[in-house]
Scaffold this active site. Structure first.
Site, PDB file in Angstrom:
ATOM      1  N   THR A  19      36.878  44.128  -5.797  1.00  0.00           N
ATOM      2  CA  THR A  19      37.117  45.374  -6.570  1.00  0.00           C
ATOM      3  C   THR A  19      36.460  45.356  -7.730  1.00  0.00           C
ATOM      4  O   THR A  19      35.817  44.204  -8.282  1.00  0.00           O
ATOM      5  CB  THR A  19      38.622  45.422  -6.764  1.00  0.00           C
ATOM      6  OG1 THR A  19      38.978  44.556  -7.928  1.00  0.00           O
ATOM      7  CG2 THR A  19      39.622  45.095  -5.581  1.00  0.00           C
ATOM      8  N   ASP A  20      36.429  46.575  -8.400  1.00  0.00           N
ATOM      9  CA  ASP A  20      35.897  46.676  -9.686  1.00  0.00           C
ATOM     10  C   ASP A  20      37.294  46.004 -10.533  1.00  0.00           C
ATOM     11  O   ASP A  20      38.486  45.896  -9.975  1.00  0.00           O
ATOM     12  CB  ASP A  20      35.590  47.989  -9.883  1.00  0.00           C
ATOM     13  CG  ASP A  20      34.623  48.323 -11.164  1.00  0.00           C
ATOM     14  OD1 ASP A  20      34.702  47.367 -12.120  1.00  0.00           O
ATOM     15  OD2 ASP A  20      33.982  49.219 -11.368  1.00  0.00           O
ATOM     16  N   TRP A  21      36.823  45.829 -11.726  1.00  0.00           N
ATOM     17  CA  TRP A  21      37.805  45.170 -12.669  1.00  0.00           C
ATOM     18  C   TRP A  21      39.190  45.822 -12.811  1.00  0.00           C
ATOM     19  O   TRP A  21      38.968  46.896 -13.234  1.00  0.00           O
ATOM     20  CB  TRP A  21      37.261  44.936 -14.013  1.00  0.00           C
ATOM     21  CG  TRP A  21      36.497  43.324 -13.934  1.00  0.00           C
ATOM     22  CD1 TRP A  21      36.603  42.508 -14.994  1.00  0.00           C
ATOM     23  CD2 TRP A  21      35.663  42.934 -12.832  1.00  0.00           C
ATOM     24  NE1 TRP A  21      35.857  41.321 -14.296  1.00  0.00           N
ATOM     25  CE2 TRP A  21      35.194  41.630 -13.194  1.00  0.00           C
ATOM     26  CE3 TRP A  21      35.223  43.539 -11.676  1.00  0.00           C
ATOM     27  CZ2 TRP A  21      34.404  40.976 -12.503  1.00  0.00           C
ATOM     28  CZ3 TRP A  21      34.396  42.612 -10.985  1.00  0.00           C
ATOM     29  CH2 TRP A  21      33.987  41.319 -11.196  1.00  0.00           C
TER      30      TRP A  21
ATOM     31  N   MET B  64      39.826  41.650  -8.567  1.00  0.00           N
ATOM     32  CA  MET B  64      39.007  41.331  -9.953  1.00  0.00           C
ATOM     33  C   MET B  64      39.704  42.012 -11.001  1.00  0.00           C
ATOM     34  O   MET B  64      39.636  43.329 -10.841  1.00  0.00           O
ATOM     35  CB  MET B  64      37.666  41.532  -9.810  1.00  0.00           C
ATOM     36  CG  MET B  64      36.926  40.977  -8.741  1.00  0.00           C
ATOM     37  SD  MET B  64      37.034  38.969  -8.767  1.00  0.00           S
ATOM     38  CE  MET B  64      36.276  38.544 -10.122  1.00  0.00           C
TER      39      MET B  64
END
Length: 906
Positions: free
Chosen positions: A695-697, A725
């Site tokens: 995932t993006d953060w 993430m």
């Protein structure tokens, strides 16, 4: 100059796009004096903002510095000093945090008197316009962003009134309004060229290198002429009504008169002529061979672009589609070079999402005549041949995926009086049950066997299978392995974006290493202060139209990534430039998916030569930063597959992509991080991808028709988005996700978790982290190889004083210690220091431990020792303590940690 610096500089020159050069305003000739206007000359923008641009560098070459280093020319130093003196009372505005930098800086007023004085002392004026945009902040259709500010326009008009030669440089990441270009003789997009940017610009301005960059986007006469703008900026949903007609696909088909500078356009200081040598056709492909001659008086490079005119058929098509390109070597005057561009015919296939051809969910080549064009831009082409498809050919039989459930409309061409006109048609809606598809394709569980003594290295060495290894993982192991940690996890290289894999004691015992990822793509971002190389922005690199140069540059990037014990750089970014205002366009390449895919594949091939990789992002349709975690990109399946997924598909198939990051947004209502059809049906099933997906953060996930949250890791794992993430601690489940709960109630299976665990482990065992490597310190050098238990610099008990005398505290430097905190909680931190400076000096120092930071602002003490106190929360365990000096002149003596509460105050 290192090889990396040389390639950065070369890329900066090849990506600069000269759009206008009336009366041979450029190049600057030897012996000439240049007056440089525009306050950004003092603060060159090396990149856009956000995670993709925050690279700590040793230097940045400004454009005046580059010109000073050039042979035989001079700059008007008196004018330069005027700007320096003005800046003292008008300091550069750095903003107040993430995504808060202004789009442009206040411009110094240029009076008629100042301009006239400068004109009398110089041969030409160089006006530099600078712009910023980036992560979490789009450009805006306002003065000082997309449009010139009042100050910039006034400056340009005044300079024009007094100079016979006026050159404008655009130090920007996004396209800008160009309605003012009649006020100058020459205009060049120099983009954001990384730390070597000023040298690159000087090389092109002085003619050391003739410009050869080509626009990777169309520049419209007006922003209102861009079809996506009708549906850009909505807080909740973006309807992609323009469908596949993005950029030149729209303009060349429906509105050629609305173009100011066409896709693929770019001038040189020399001239070229090209001719067709041969056209060869086979059953599967065709080849265009051309001879390019330099007919001018100076050396230069040219780009030949190949386009296809696909028959309209029943699907409808743009008038031209890029399908190949090649760039010459440097050709001397009179020199000729033959180049061959070979194109698989299947590249020209289109996706039928409605069944209008009789073959729904298939890529097809419709019957008819396919025209093949060659030229130097999408507009400057000629037909070089054609071939005929006698009857419809099915290229791929695929699966209906990600179709919208809500009513949508899209553009479709209709022939009216011999001219293609846009009309609207209904977008096909979904015909399958997504949850039924997921349930029917669940993988079988691997029975739990307990500890068999198998390590991950044994799987790599072929001694055991992955299934045998995974049979040892407990439910807790499986829940933990899909959690990444960061930012700045102490389990991997200092200051990087995240860690994943072997983050718990038992996972480490199984021989699973901790993989490391660092922000990119414009260079390695390390928040601890470690220096890295800032390379040119993605848009600039695409404008080179040079795959070999991109591959060579990112081969050097791969070496730097590997040196810093990083397994994957978070880049390249390969979303489509749907709108000129998307803040993240500087990280991305182009409005065209073919050019995007070729650039991404080249960069990945380069990094792979050093065993590391890039994480291509943001998968997919991240075309607006405003409310990026809330919006849904709503579009037809054809637009998704033929435009917004095409670059990713090429990166997987041609660049052997091994890691992918999903985007924050939803596509047709399902957030990317939990989108089964995106991450499993298409990516792994149809494209054959075998790597990891992260995932993006702090991204959201959702089950269909439900609200998206950061806690729904059940949907994430089920989709085969392998890693969430990020968390603070994978074992403690600090994100409070629903993985364990879902496993217990049967809505998530061990087989699904094991599938993601296999993807993660496969990636790790084929990454450098699987081998023992010496750790690197904050400067990138090797640490000593003492046993781990001897590496601690300090142990923090409930009341501990740390002696930190002797630190060199100069501006922008940091010192890192390895510490062990015995008990977590809230501590009172007292910093004792002195300074020889006077009482008005402001000297900040920042103490950071994982996510917890305290900043102390001292003033000059005249040598007297003083104390300042703040609260800081500490985690139990080993981590890094970073002391960062925002200014010089502070003599640090001791840090006193005193525990005041068991509870952390986050």
């Amino acid at each position: 100059m290192t090889r990396m610096q040389e390639l950065c500089r070369a890329a900066g020159t090849e990506g600069a796009v000269l759009l206008k050069n009336a009366n041979q305003a450029l190049p600057i000739q030897k012996g000439e004096v240049v007056s440089v206007f525009g306050r950004i000359q003092l603060n060159y923008y090396k990149s856009g903002t956000g995670s993709g641009g925050l690279v700590n560098v040793d230097y940045v070459v400004d454009i005046p510095d580059g010109l000073r280093a050039a042979e035989g020319i001079a700059i008007n130093e008196e004018l330069y000093q005027t700007y320096q003196e003005w800046e003292i009372s008008h300091p550069f505005d750095k903003g107040k945090g993430w995504a808060q930098e202004p789009f442009c800086q206040e411009e110094m007023e240029v009076s008629d008197e100042l301009a006239q004085q400068a004109a009398e002392k110089s041969d030409l004026a160089l006006v530099i316009i600078g712009r910023l945009a980036g992560e979490d902040r789009d450009s805006e259709a306002v003065k000082g962003s997309y449009y010139l500010s009042d100050g910039e326009e006034a400056m340009l008009r005044t300079v024009r009134a007094h100079f016979n030669r006026v050159v404008v440089l655009l130090n920007v990441g996004n396209l800008q309004d160009m309605s003012w270009d009649h006020l100058c003789d020459a205009v060049m997009y120099v983009w954001q060229g990384g730390q070597e940017g000023g040298n690159s610009v000087a090389d092109v301005l002085t003619g050391k290198v003739s410009p050869s960059g080509k626009l990777s986007d169309t520049i419209a006469l007006s922003l209102d002429d861009v079809p996506a703008m009708k549906n850009f900026g909505d807080p909740d949903k973006n309807a992609y009504e323009e469908d596949i007609y993005v950029g030149y696909r729209w303009f060349e088909t429906f509105a050629p008169e609305k173009v100011k500078y066409p896709f693929g356009f770019g001038l040189s200081y020399t001239t070229f002529a090209w001719k067709l040598v041969s056209f060869q056709e086979t059953v599967d492909d065709f080849s265009v061979t051309v001879a390019v001659e330099n007919t001018g008086s100076v050396p230069g490079k040219e780009v030949i672009q190949v386009y296809a005119g696909i028959p309209q058929g029943k699907l409808g098509q743009p008038s031209k589609v890029l399908c190949g390109f090649a760039k010459t070597n440097v050709l001397q005057p009179g020199q000729e070079q033959e180049m061959t561009v070979t194109v698989p015919k299947n590249v020209l296939a289109s996706y039928d999402d409605s069944g209008v051809t009789g073959h729904r969910s298939c890529r097809v080549l419709e019957a008819g005549e396919y025209l093949i064009y060659a030229g130097t831009s999408v507009r400057d082409t000629q037909i070089v041949s054609q071939f005929v498809v006698d009857e419809l050919k099915i290229v791929e039989t695929l699966t209906e995926c990600m179709t919208p459930k809500i009513p949508l409309q899209r553009l479709h061409p209709k022939m009216v009086d011999g001219k293609l006109m846009p009309e609207m048609e209904v977008v096909p809606q979904r015909t399958y049950d997504l949850m039924e598809r997921i349930a029917s394709r669940r993988p079988a569980d691997i029975p739990f066997q307990g500890d068999l003594g198998i390590k991950l290295k044994d799987v790599k060495d072929g001694k055991h299978t992955m299934d045998e290894f995974l049979s040892q993982l407990t439910d807790e192991d499986l829940a933990c392995i899909v959690r990444g940690e960061g930012m700045c996890s102490p389990k991997v290289t200092l200051g990087t974006a995240g860690a994943f894999g072997g983050l718990t004691p038992h996972l480490k015992e199984l021989g699973i290493p901790a993989g490391c990822c660092a922000d990119g793509p414009s260079g390695i971002r390390m928040d601890c202060g470690t220096r890295a190389t800032s390379v040119p922005s993605g848009t600039l690199l695409a404008c080179t139209f040079n795959e070999e140069l991109n591959e060579a540059l990112f081969e050097e990037m791969g070496a730097e990534v590997n040196k810093n014990r990083i397994d994957t750089l978070l880049g390249p970014g390969i979303n489509i430039h749907r709108s000129p205002l998307n803040g993240r366009n500087f990280e991305y390449f182009s409005e065209d998916p073919f050019l995007t895919g070729k650039m991404a594949a080249a960069q990945l091939r380069g990094m792979h030569k050093h065993g590391v990789t890039g994480t291509i992002k943001h998968f997919c349709a991240n075309n607006q930063e405003y409310r990026r975690t809330f919006i849904s990109s709503d579009m037809s399946e054809r637009a998704l597959r033929d435009i917004y997924l095409r670059g990713f598909e090429m990166a997987v198939k041609e660049g052997d992509a091994r890691s992918i990051m999903t985007s924050y947004n939803a596509i047709n209502g399902i957030w990317a991080a939990g989108n089964y059809d995106l991450c499993t049906t298409i990516l792994r099933g149809e494209w054959g991808f075998t790597g990891i997906v992260m995932t993006d953060w702090w991204a959201k996930m959702n089950d269909e028709d439900e609200e998206a949250t950061v806690k729904n890791t059940k949907a994430m794992v089920r989709a085969q988005n392998d890693l969430f993430m990020v968390t603070v601690d994978a074992l403690k489940n600090t994100q409070d996700d629903n993985t364990a709960e879902s496993l217990a109630n049967g809505t998530l299976t061990r087989g699904e978790l094991q599938r993601s665990a296999a993807n993660i482990c496969r990636f790790l065992m084929n990454s450098p982290c699987i081998e023992e490597r010496k750790k690197t310190n904050v400067d990138g050098g090797e640490e000593d190889d003492r046993p781990a238990e001897e590496k601690l610099d300090f142990v923090i008990h409930e009341d501990t004083v740390l002696d930190v005398r002797g630190i060199e505290g100069t501006r922008g430097t940091s010192t890192i210690y390895t510490v062990l905190t015995i008990k977590e909680g809230t501590y009172e931190l007292t910093v004792k220091a002195s300074s020889e400076a006077g009482g008005v000096a402001q000297i900040p120092v920042t103490i950071s431990m994982r996510h917890h930071t305290a900043t102390f602002s001292f003033v000059g003490t005249g040598g007297e020792t003083v104390e300042k106190t703040s609260k800081i929360s500490l985690d139990q365990g080993k981590e890094y303590l970073k002391i960062y000096f925002g200014q010089s002149g502070l003599d640090l003596q001791e840090l006193h940690f005193h525990k005041i509460s068991d509870k952390k105050e986050d």
